[in-house]
Design an enzyme around this catalytic site. Structure first.
Site, mmCIF file in Angstrom:
data_model
loop_
_atom_site.group_PDB
_atom_site.id
_atom_site.type_symbol
_atom_site.label_atom_id
_atom_site.label_comp_id
_atom_site.label_asym_id
_atom_site.label_seq_id
_atom_site.Cartn_x
_atom_site.Cartn_y
_atom_site.Cartn_z
ATOM 1 N N GLN A 1 82.847 34.565 69.603
ATOM 2 C CA GLN A 1 81.879 34.730 70.682
ATOM 3 C C GLN A 1 81.737 36.193 71.085
ATOM 4 O O GLN A 1 82.712 36.934 71.057
ATOM 5 C CB GLN A 1 82.301 33.909 71.921
ATOM 6 C CG GLN A 1 82.071 32.424 71.779
ATOM 7 C CD GLN A 1 82.982 31.786 70.757
ATOM 8 O OE1 GLN A 1 84.187 32.015 70.746
ATOM 9 N NE2 GLN A 1 82.408 30.973 69.886
ATOM 10 N N SER A 7 92.521 29.000 67.199
ATOM 11 C CA SER A 7 91.738 30.218 67.120
ATOM 12 C C SER A 7 92.541 31.417 66.626
ATOM 13 O O SER A 7 92.802 31.532 65.437
ATOM 14 C CB SER A 7 91.103 30.502 68.475
ATOM 15 O OG SER A 7 90.060 31.424 68.329
ATOM 16 N N LYS A 35 89.393 25.925 65.442
ATOM 17 C CA LYS A 35 88.271 26.683 66.013
ATOM 18 C C LYS A 35 88.007 27.885 65.129
ATOM 19 O O LYS A 35 88.848 28.757 64.980
ATOM 20 C CB LYS A 35 88.549 27.161 67.436
ATOM 21 C CG LYS A 35 87.376 27.984 67.998
ATOM 22 C CD LYS A 35 87.656 28.543 69.363
ATOM 23 C CE LYS A 35 86.431 29.307 69.881
ATOM 24 N NZ LYS A 35 86.338 30.672 69.355
#
Length: 482
Positions: A338, A309, A334
């Site tokens: 969010q 990420s 990833k």
């Protein structure tokens, strides 16, 4: 140029296991914009949409007619959980008030737990990465380990938060995590003692390599202060007239996006975006640094399958915006963002709302970032903890014997083979280990011998000279003409 301020967290998974709760997985738009969102949603939904009438009917029927007493709050919680679960997105989750509170507490400077971050991959609870020097790392947990049991009980049917609550606990207590790892034929139980996990994320030093001074900065996660600490430590290193810099984000599962931005604005120029955010509509929003010039020295980045990420944002930006090489192994993969939506009663919905893309517009989700220079560690780095319940001896053939052979081979004891069959040569290697370790010489691997073998194995892996990925990065910098 479109710019927005992004705050809070972007990580490879939903949380860090610890008594303090969960940490990570969230990314919030401008604070003012986000604060206004629940009010907008409320005003837009004054009337119940037709498709929700059925939900309301079911709720009322169950609440009023079910044969036993019903907790209405639990009905609502279950309905929300069901809607979120139907997305089949491990990064979109609903947190009840207690869980959301634990999440907030986990943003402190330290927490109690085992120090590993987990997510869901293809429906399986999976370790993203253990933290540096954490109980999880010391016990032998590794990136991509699939968790199948907690204290002997199956995790089947548990949400990611339910599993977390079972793993975390008081300092000094022990949890047994059953895992499946590539190359293993049977699950392995690993006992981990819970401890205080301090959130220190930046480690810096200088290495001399054939007359060149090469800075090495390792970041184990991106906490709120990581960007500030990185800049301060880089400034100190630069006073030593660096000939190059290696940035190590191996095993780094992610963290605060603002920290990544601080770092990238030090290293990436204004010529290309350091990342792009893709909205649901398909519109892509680029994010730029204002830096005019690159650093006067070369930079290389170290990644592995535990780099996720926010680490991938950093690696992708340095690779595509400035051409700095990635060395090591393919990262986790990833590529989503969010956003949390507070629901008014302390609970929170964390919903995937955007994709993030590399400077060139690549989406690395479930693919990761491939290194420019691929380097595997020595085979014995990939051995499993032994967890010997009964002695390993001649003629046995199993995963534990194979791991012991890999360790013996890496330590120079010459077991003769590493396929899991306990041969005469393996027995002689064990005897040599026992003689050197000062334990009873039997040729069998009991708990004491296993402990001595694992101690030597762990010490050998911590030797920088044996870290082939780091050595490759240092050699790359050393061989460049400045």
């Amino acid at each position: 140029m479109v710019k927005k301020k992004w705050v809070a967290v972007l990580t490879a998974s939903s949380f860090i296991i610890g008594a303090g709760g969960m940490y990570g997985g969230l990314n919030v738009l401008d604070e003012k914009e986000n604060t206004a969102q629940p009010q907008r949603m409320a005003s837009e939904q004054k009337s119940t949409p037709d498709e929700l009438h059925k939900v309301q009917t079911v709720y009322e029927v169950i609440a009023n007619q079910y044969v036993e007493k019903v907790n209405r709050t639990e009905l609502i919680e279950g309905a929300i959980d069901g809607m979120v679960s139907s997305l089949k997105d491990p990064y979109s989750v609903y947190m009840d008030a207690d869980t959301a509170k634990q999440f907030e507490e986990a943003l402190d400077s330290s927490f109690e737990g085992i120090g590993a971050e987990i997510t869901v991959v293809e429906g399986k609870l999976t370790i993203v990465a253990p933290f540096k020097d954490s109980p999880a790392e010391k016990a032998g947990l590794k990136p991509k380990d699939q968790i199948v049991t907690i204290d002997g009980k199956s995790v089947s049917g548990l949400t990611i938060y339910e599993a977390t609550k079972k793993i975390r606990g008081k300092k000094g207590t022990t949890v047994t995590v059953g895992i499946i790892r590539p190359g293993m034929t049977k699950p392995l139980d690993i006992k981990v003692k819970r401890e205080d996990i301090p959130i220190e994320t930046v480690f810096a030093k200088v290495r001399e390599k054939q007359g060149k001074r090469i800075g090495l900065i390792e970041m184990t996660s991106f906490s709120e202060d990581t960007g500030k600490d990185f800049k301060a430590k880089l400034k100190k290193l630069e006073k030593k007239e660096l000939d190059g810099l290696v940035i190590d984000v191996r095993g780094n599962p992610g963290g605060f996006l603002t920290s990544v931005e601080e770092i990238l604005k030090e290293l990436v120029t204004e010529n290309k975006p350091y990342m792009q955010i893709e909205e649901k509509s398909g519109r892509k929003v680029p994010y730029f640094s204002e830096k005019k010039k690159v650093k006067p020295y070369p930079v290389a980045v170290l990644t592995d399958e535990g780099s996720a990420s926010a680490s991938e944002i950093l690696a992708g930006a340095l690779k595509e915006a400035e051409g700095y090489p990635i060395i090591g192994e393919t990262s986790f993969g990833k590529g989503t963002v969010q956003q949390p939506v507070p629901l008014g009663d302390g609970s929170n919905l964390k919903l995937t709302t955007h994709k993030w893309l590399t400077p060139n517009g690549n989406w690395i989700h479930k693919k990761g970032i491939r290194p420019d220079i691929e380097v595997r560690q020595p085979d014995y780095f990939y051995a499993h903890p032994l967890q010997v319940n009964k002695p390993l001896m001649r003629e046995m053939n199993n995963d534990r014997v194979k791991s012991a052979q890999m360790m013996l081979d890496g330590l120079g004891y010459a077991p003769g083979r590493t396929d899991g069959y306990f041969s005469k040569e393996t027995e002689e290697a064990v005897r040599a280990l026992q003689i050197k370790s000062g334990v009873k010489v039997t040729g069998k691997i009991n708990k004491e011998t296993a402990r001595k073998l694992e101690e030597q194995w762990t010490a050998e892996m911590k030797e920088e000279k044996n870290d082939l990925q780091l050595q490759a990065a240092l050699s790359y910098i050393r061989n460049l003409d400045r």
